[in-house]
Design an enzyme around this catalytic site. Sequence first.
Site, PDB file in Angstrom:
ATOM      1  N   ASP A   1       0.993  -0.980  -0.070  1.00  0.00           N
ATOM      2  CA  ASP A   1       0.162  -0.009   0.057  1.00  0.00           C
ATOM      3  C   ASP A   1       0.837   1.221  -0.001  1.00  0.00           C
ATOM      4  O   ASP A   1       2.216   1.176   0.035  1.00  0.00           O
ATOM      5  CB  ASP A   1      -0.727   0.048   1.409  1.00  0.00           C
ATOM      6  CG  ASP A   1      -1.875  -0.902   1.359  1.00  0.00           C
ATOM      7  OD1 ASP A   1      -2.381  -1.541   0.354  1.00  0.00           O
ATOM      8  OD2 ASP A   1      -2.275  -1.308   2.399  1.00  0.00           O
TER       9      ASP A   1
HETATM   10  P1  ATP Z   1      -3.685   2.928   0.033  1.00  0.00           P
HETATM   11  O1  ATP Z   1      -2.465   3.763  -0.601  1.00  0.00           O
HETATM   12  O2  ATP Z   1      -3.173   2.500   1.535  1.00  0.00           O
HETATM   13  O3  ATP Z   1      -4.317   2.135  -0.654  1.00  0.00           O
HETATM   14  P2  ATP Z   1      -5.536   5.454  -0.035  1.00  0.00           P
HETATM   15  O4  ATP Z   1      -5.733   6.055   1.217  1.00  0.00           O
HETATM   16  O5  ATP Z   1      -4.500   6.187  -0.903  1.00  0.00           O
HETATM   17  O6  ATP Z   1      -4.662   4.063   0.478  1.00  0.00           O
HETATM   18  P3  ATP Z   1      -8.174   4.873  -0.180  1.00  0.00           P
HETATM   19  O7  ATP Z   1      -8.102   4.958   1.137  1.00  0.00           O
HETATM   20  O8  ATP Z   1      -8.909   3.993  -0.894  1.00  0.00           O
HETATM   21  O9  ATP Z   1      -6.610   4.780  -0.436  1.00  0.00           O
HETATM   22  O10 ATP Z   1      -8.556   6.424  -0.728  1.00  0.00           O
HETATM   23  C1  ATP Z   1      -8.801   6.558  -2.395  1.00  0.00           C
HETATM   24  C2  ATP Z   1      -9.267   7.942  -2.410  1.00  0.00           C
HETATM   25  O11 ATP Z   1     -10.214   8.269  -1.824  1.00  0.00           O
HETATM   26  C3  ATP Z   1      -8.204   8.945  -2.039  1.00  0.00           C
HETATM   27  O12 ATP Z   1      -7.219   9.335  -3.030  1.00  0.00           O
HETATM   28  C4  ATP Z   1      -9.023  10.184  -1.497  1.00  0.00           C
HETATM   29  O13 ATP Z   1      -9.210  10.933  -2.646  1.00  0.00           O
HETATM   30  C5  ATP Z   1     -10.366   9.539  -1.194  1.00  0.00           C
HETATM   31  N1  ATP Z   1     -10.569   9.423   0.136  1.00  0.00           N
HETATM   32  C6  ATP Z   1      -9.564   8.891   1.053  1.00  0.00           C
HETATM   33  N2  ATP Z   1      -9.912   8.878   2.393  1.00  0.00           N
HETATM   34  C7  ATP Z   1     -11.213   9.555   2.466  1.00  0.00           C
HETATM   35  C8  ATP Z   1     -11.888   9.937   3.315  1.00  0.00           C
HETATM   36  N3  ATP Z   1     -12.129   9.643   4.616  1.00  0.00           N
HETATM   37  N4  ATP Z   1     -13.343  10.390   3.017  1.00  0.00           N
HETATM   38  C9  ATP Z   1     -13.707  10.546   1.704  1.00  0.00           C
HETATM   39  N5  ATP Z   1     -12.507  10.162   0.828  1.00  0.00           N
HETATM   40  C10 ATP Z   1     -11.257   9.901   0.907  1.00  0.00           C
END
Ligand code: ATP
Length: 872
Positions: free
Chosen positions: A325
Amino acid sequence: MAPYQLSVQDALEHFTTRIEGLSQEEVMHRQSKYGMNELPEKQKIPEWKKFLLQFHNPLIYVLLASSVLTALLQDWLDTWIILGVVVINAIVGYAQEGRAEKALDAIKKMVKYETTVVRGGLVLQVDSKELVPGDIVLIKAGQRATADIRLIETHSLKMEEAILTGESVPVEKHIHPIEGEHLPAEQKNMIFSGTYATYGRGKGVVVATGQNTQLGKISGLLTDIARNSTPLIQKMDDFSRKLSFAILGVSVLFGLITWYLHHSDIQEILVNTIGIIVAAIPEGLPAIITITLALGVQNMAQNRAIVRKLPAVETLGSVTDICSDKTGTLTKNEMTVMELISPDANLTFTGSGYEVTGKVSGNLNNETIQRSIRIFNLCNDAQVYLSSDESKLSGDPTELALKIMAIKSGHSDENVQRLAVIPFDSAHKYMAILIKEQDSNLILVKGAPEKILDRCSLTSQDKKALTEKFNQKAAQGYRIIASAWKSVGSTVETLNDNDIHELHFAGFACIIDPPRPEAADAIARCHEAGIIVKMITGDHIETAGAVAQKLGIKNPENKVDGNYLESLPDEQWPQVALSCNVFARTTPHHKLKLVNALQAQNRIVAMTGDGVNDAPALKKANIGVAMGIKGTQVTKDVSDIVLTDDNFATIAHAVRLGRGIFDNIRKAIIFILPTNAAEALSILAALLAGGTLPITAPQILWINMVTTVTLALALAFEPTADNVMKRPPRNPSKPILDSYLAWRILFVGTVLSVIVFALFNYALSTYQSIELARTIAVNALVAGEVFYLLNCKHIRHNVFDKSFFNNVHIFRAIGTLVILQLAFTYLPFFQGIFKTVPLAIYHFGLALLGGVLLFFTVELEKFVMIKVLRLG
Ligand code: ATP
């Protein structure tokens, strides 16, 4: 009445509790009344049985059979010595296994089960053991229920109850009373210990703990998660079995040959055959392997990687691809909003991390900017308590960053009434809330920008312009979150995915999440070790590409996103899985497909995960790696390894340690087996030549015993060599002893037996004393082992480097062994048992010389075979 038949209010009253939870005194009182929330420990194997199991090994059976034979021959001394060694070996094995078990138990306990409770009006994290009936608990997606709970509040809560009902489709829960008698599967207002939330969140009152839970009633049927065996241990057991048969076969054959050649009497032949058997059996090997694994696993736990399933230690050395990740593992997960951009204005922020002291510049009064800030502030579950002495922050880092931005912009906590929530989920990538306003209700949404834009009513031109803007920011490595809103009628009080459309776009926030400084270094080390690092992230493709570039991931420009993967035909998956290292906007389902595709290409995959939906991919991966801090309980439960610091560098380090453990096991094997080979060969040579045995069976048992518990054990403490991360991953289908190592065992066995045989014959012809010649031979064999132990520090490299003195255990072991050998040679007690005689310094000199000769011969062999002939 059963709790599921009661109304919420009645359930609270029945358990004499209230929505603010119990007080600490009540908790203590109930703990003494109901006991702790624990299931009784699995029935343990009684100690006497563990001790007896030490004898349950084909190698030991052969030794026991030998003792029966010597008893029949009325050779009582040999009988007692063989039995003595078998018992001492069992005691050592038992003690070491106990130590290994303790170490593994302690490691298992490091993965704690915690529950969120409301007590005395405060939300607290407590050890699940402390729950009592009447406690008010909170649960959300990814968490495991740790008691039986009557729900009193739910937000789209779905539970996976396969552990109880066998049904793997998650069940939607509610809070309404249910009439009549029902089985747990139908009690939809209850959640049960051991089941886990796959979606949404809920609150409930604990109605049963420990053995009184449904799980407690069936706990006898549950299988243990960690097994204490590994493919290697199984292979070694198999090897022992085959070896015992081989030893028996060879000994009997040689007995017959010597009888044919020299017509010696049967009794003598039997004694000699027993000598060979005793010589060839590496009785201490199984215990050494167990302890090496346990020590290694303990060392990994100290280095923040908790091994939950022992076979993972071996697999680590074979890993070819680490799929990691991004957020929090490769990056710091300390997010800061740097910019807020609306269609007609923008703000920039200063300050780093979660400090609220940064400055804001730009058009703060712009209406859309203000609206966007409000959405980010309200559609947010993070909590920030600011006080002059200590500020408290809790919640998801992305949300915390948005809260802090709102505070910097002058927004405070508004007291709005939330009517409904769609929680953030990495599958749909947005969060939405419905709030009560004066004349109408409002839907506020935040999430991945392209997902939000798709649900906004915008002209294609506006959409294109906004997309260009955020793509540009994402390409600089910013994490982008967009905000949008919509007004609905004041009677609307529910919210679901279908309502999230025709939104008004408000703005997007650009967040930085700096790469972890140690991650780039760890990635470079993985590359050196022949391991491909792939970044699998839910983030935007441009953000992912920019971060991958900064971290030094190979070919970061070769990136794909979830949309592309969705349209990818199954047959093309393996090729894309191999060639791309950046996978953006992925869903947990893509992770699973990626693992499958890589495994189809014979890759050995380590996959990290934290969310509840990552569990299948983690299970399927050769090594499932769960995050100890931000990971959900479910991912921890299915994982092979848990990282206590969520850090990529820890995975790389675990691979290094895993390779080291495997090396140490291999070193123990190639150390122990040549000794047995040398002993057996010198006896065989003596028998074939029709001469006297250079070493008697009791003496051999002495050597095997003292060298195993001193020298071989010291190898288990050998620090991981510097070069382990410079070799390619180990091919798991290759046997642990490849042809080169088998050659080494034979070579060392032969050289050592020649040295011992030569010294024995020299002493015999010079002094005409069998006892003296044998005492010299035993000491020469032991000296040979001491020096060969030093050779074993590096299997394929010469040992003349700075690591020569890096394992103090080796030198301690040598010291102990010297004392034991002096006792063996000079103490009348041992002289009586082993028929030894005192030696002169010159004789010890001879034995030492033999050892030194062996040492340089082996180093020369390494040089010739590896450097010159390139055969190893
Ligand atoms: P990883 O790299 O560990 O997969 P990540 O945080 O990049 O984690 P996700 O958590 O699936 O991946 O988030 C994907 C997208 O969703 C982010 O790029 C952001 O735009 C949006 N996002 C992340 N957290 C939130 C939240 N709490 N509320 C709304 N949108 C969010």
